[in-house]
Design a protein around this motif. Structure first.
Motif, short mmCIF file in Angstrom:
data_model
loop_
_atom_site.label_atom_id
_atom_site.label_comp_id
_atom_site.label_asym_id
_atom_site.label_seq_id
_atom_site.Cartn_x
_atom_site.Cartn_y
_atom_site.Cartn_z
N VAL A 79 0.83 -1.20 0.00
CA VAL A 79 0.00 0.00 0.00
C VAL A 79 0.87 1.26 0.00
O VAL A 79 0.56 2.24 -0.70
CB VAL A 79 -0.94 -0.01 1.23
N LYS A 80 1.96 1.24 0.76
CA LYS A 80 2.84 2.41 0.82
C LYS A 80 3.42 2.73 -0.55
O LYS A 80 3.48 3.90 -0.95
CB LYS A 80 3.96 2.15 1.83
N LYS A 81 3.83 1.70 -1.28
CA LYS A 81 4.39 1.93 -2.62
C LYS A 81 3.32 2.47 -3.57
O LYS A 81 3.58 3.37 -4.37
CB LYS A 81 4.96 0.62 -3.17
N ALA A 82 2.09 1.94 -3.44
CA ALA A 82 1.01 2.44 -4.31
C ALA A 82 0.70 3.90 -4.00
O ALA A 82 0.43 4.70 -4.91
CB ALA A 82 -0.24 1.57 -4.11
N LEU A 83 0.75 4.26 -2.74
CA LEU A 83 0.48 5.66 -2.37
C LEU A 83 1.59 6.59 -2.85
O LEU A 83 1.32 7.70 -3.33
CB LEU A 83 0.33 5.77 -0.85
N GLN A 84 2.84 6.16 -2.71
CA GLN A 84 3.95 6.99 -3.15
C GLN A 84 3.98 7.17 -4.66
O GLN A 84 4.48 8.19 -5.17
CB GLN A 84 5.27 6.39 -2.66
N ASP A 85 3.46 6.19 -5.39
CA ASP A 85 3.43 6.30 -6.86
C ASP A 85 2.23 7.09 -7.36
O ASP A 85 2.16 7.41 -8.55
CB ASP A 85 3.39 4.89 -7.47
N ASN A 86 1.29 7.41 -6.48
CA ASN A 86 0.09 8.14 -6.88
C ASN A 86 0.42 9.62 -7.07
O ASN A 86 0.85 10.30 -6.13
CB ASN A 86 -1.01 7.97 -5.82
N LYS A 87 0.22 10.13 -8.26
CA LYS A 87 0.56 11.53 -8.57
C LYS A 87 -0.36 12.53 -7.89
O LYS A 87 -0.04 13.72 -7.80
CB LYS A 87 0.49 11.76 -10.09
#
Length: 303
Positions: A79-87
């Protein structure tokens, strides 16, 4: 070319002398026009200064993603990686369940909360800061984040954000409403003022017309009269806005200082001043042109 410049110079000087010939009446007219302009101009300065205040008050709220109780470290990392990749997200902060329990214990003061619990009931969580503009975009982002794996729910202070957004939107609509209505009022006042000047010089104008003077020659002094009135009224209005800024700045600072917010009322820059002068002169000339056109048409009908 020299004759063209000379005609305009003569018309401008004649209009200025006509204003100075009646100082009391001229001042009353200028004050009336200036007050009509001051309302939208002061509101414009307030809106521009309020943008700074909204920025400091964080118009877009933070969101909190609560993970499921049985979420593992691998799920948190996904989830953390998905959030950090969200523009659409500006900032992502992970809050572990242990950290959340410690903060809850600290907020409760002397009560020993940890000893009263068999296990930690709090989930891991992520606090994110969106970088979107409208409530609709925030709601869509909330629904998107809720679909991430092992995310139990997404909470945010949507009501506060929507209130700020609506206030900002309402003030902008009010600004445009006042600008349009008072701009039309300015043109109507200029129209009525020039019409009265035309009526006081009716015989002179009719004689000039009978001698073969074109409409542009008759209209020119009244257009310059409207320009002088508009420029002087705009100068008075800008001065009133400056006085209002200097008087309200200390009070505003005193009100917002306890909240740690520092806002400085901004004033017009050079381009804004030039725009104000051009728009005001255009409105004044529009009123003068309509007044002279009406008189010239009525004169033709009499003929």
């Amino acid at each position: 070319m020299n004759q063209f410049i000379s005609l305009h110079k003569e018309a401008g000087c004649k209009a200025l002398r006509q204003l100075l010939r009646q100082p009391v009446a001229t001042m009353l007219i200028l004050l009336m026009l200036a007050i009509a302009m001051t309302l939208p101009l002061a509101l414009y300065l307030g809106v521009q200064s309020g943008q700074q205040l909204l920025g400091q008050m964080n118009e877009v709220p933070t969101m909190t993603l609560y993970m499921q109780i049985d979420a593992k470290d691998s799920d948190n990392q996904t989830v953390k990686k998905a959030l950090q990749d969200n523009k659409q997200l500006e900032k992502v902060v992970f809050v572990s369940k242990q950290q959340g329990l410690e903060e809850l214990q600290h907020s409760m003061g002397n009560q020993d909360l940890i000893s009263m619990l068999d296990s930690n009931p709090l989930p891991d969580a992520f606090t994110v800061t969106p970088q979107v503009d409208t409530p609709e975009e925030v709601a869509a982002l909330q629904a998107q984040l809720a679909q991430l794996p092992m995310v139990e729910s997404v909470k945010m202070d949507a009501e506060w954000m929507q209130t700020l957004y609506r206030i900002n939107r309402f003030v902008h609509q009010l600004l445009w409403f006042l600008a349009i209505t008072l701009g039309l009022a300015f043109a109507l006042v200029a129209y009525n003022t020039i019409r009265l000047q035309i009526l006081s010089h009716r015989e002179e104008i009719e004689i000039t017309k009978l001698l073969g003077a074109p409409a542009s020659f008759i209209r020119r002094p009244f257009l310059y009269l409207a320009i002088w009135q508009s420029l002087l009224a705009a100068a008075i209005s800008i001065g009133l806005c400056y006085w209002l800024n200097s008087q309200t700045q200390p009070l505003l600072s005193e009100i917002l200082q306890p909240y740690g917010v520092h806002v400085v009322w901004r004033f017009f820059n050079l381009w804004e001043v030039l725009t104000i002068l051009l728009v005001v002169c255009g409105l004044g000339m529009l009123g003068a042109w309509l007044a002279t056109r009406q008189h010239l048409l009525s004169f033709k009908s009499v003929q």
